[in-house]
Motif scaffolding. Structure first.
Motif, PDB file in Angstrom:
ATOM      1  N   LEU A 164       0.831  -1.203   0.000  1.00  0.00           N
ATOM      2  CA  LEU A 164       0.000   0.000   0.000  1.00  0.00           C
ATOM      3  C   LEU A 164       0.868   1.256   0.000  1.00  0.00           C
ATOM      4  O   LEU A 164       1.880   1.324   0.688  1.00  0.00           O
ATOM      5  N   THR A 165       0.434   2.235  -0.764  1.00  0.00           N
ATOM      6  CA  THR A 165       1.143   3.516  -0.787  1.00  0.00           C
ATOM      7  C   THR A 165       0.637   4.393   0.350  1.00  0.00           C
ATOM      8  O   THR A 165      -0.411   4.123   0.948  1.00  0.00           O
ATOM      9  N   ASP A 166       1.369   5.457   0.625  1.00  0.00           N
ATOM     10  CA  ASP A 166       0.920   6.408   1.643  1.00  0.00           C
ATOM     11  C   ASP A 166      -0.439   6.989   1.266  1.00  0.00           C
ATOM     12  O   ASP A 166      -1.284   7.219   2.127  1.00  0.00           O
TER      13      ASP A 166
ATOM     14  N   THR B 159      -3.355   4.385   9.719  1.00  0.00           N
ATOM     15  CA  THR B 159      -1.893   4.392   9.632  1.00  0.00           C
ATOM     16  C   THR B 159      -1.397   3.011   9.206  1.00  0.00           C
ATOM     17  O   THR B 159      -2.120   2.015   9.300  1.00  0.00           O
ATOM     18  N   ARG B 160      -0.178   2.973   8.767  1.00  0.00           N
ATOM     19  CA  ARG B 160       0.413   1.690   8.374  1.00  0.00           C
ATOM     20  C   ARG B 160       0.460   0.740   9.581  1.00  0.00           C
ATOM     21  O   ARG B 160       0.174  -0.438   9.471  1.00  0.00           O
ATOM     22  N   TRP B 161       0.812   1.281  10.746  1.00  0.00           N
ATOM     23  CA  TRP B 161       0.856   0.456  11.951  1.00  0.00           C
ATOM     24  C   TRP B 161      -0.510  -0.151  12.234  1.00  0.00           C
ATOM     25  O   TRP B 161      -0.617  -1.330  12.552  1.00  0.00           O
TER      26      TRP B 161
END
Length: 133
Positions: A33-35, A44-46
């Motif tokens: 996944l991109t930002d 968030t990625r986390w």
């Protein structure tokens, strides 16, 4: 006598291996996944990595338990921040066995029967203090 095909230990091992690879594939998708993708999801990625690591039925159990307290599962999921907090607690619960046993008879389960649930106080509070949207 158990054969290799129906040995419960072998089946359990196979299920764990499959679960490991399923989780690994989910994490690969998360890493791809991109930002911008994450921004569009509002996560968030986390957070999404935590979702990817989460056992499949955690969300189902969370929503079932919320219903025991009289909460609407759809409305609960729309209160995104609260839902994420509940998921975080549920994911790290030490009472999974008690939860599964209790929810197996959810039709007869009452909030006062759910003292084992680490989200019980939150569910109770949310039921007594509904947020108007």
């Amino acid at each position: 006598m158990a054969t290799k095909q129906n040995d419960p230990r072998g089946i359990a091992m196979l299920e764990r291996v499959r679960a490991f690879f399923d989780q690994w594939h989910r994490l690969q998708e998360v890493h791809a996944l991109t930002d911008r993708d994450l921004e569009d999801l509002g996560i968030t990625r986390w957070q999404i990595e935590q979702f990817a690591r989460m056992p499949e039925n955690v969300g189902d159990r969370l929503l079932q338990m919320a219903q025991v307290f009289g909460l609407d599962p759809v409305a609960l999921q729309h209160d995104y921040a609260d839902y994420l907090d509940l998921l975080e607690v549920c994911t790290h619960c030490g009472s999974v066995k008690a939860c599964k046993c209790a929810l197996a008879d959810a039709d007869h389960l009452r909030p006062e029967d759910c003292g084992f649930c680490p989200n019980a106080r939150t569910y109770d509070y949310m039921a007594r203090h509904p947020v108007l949207h």
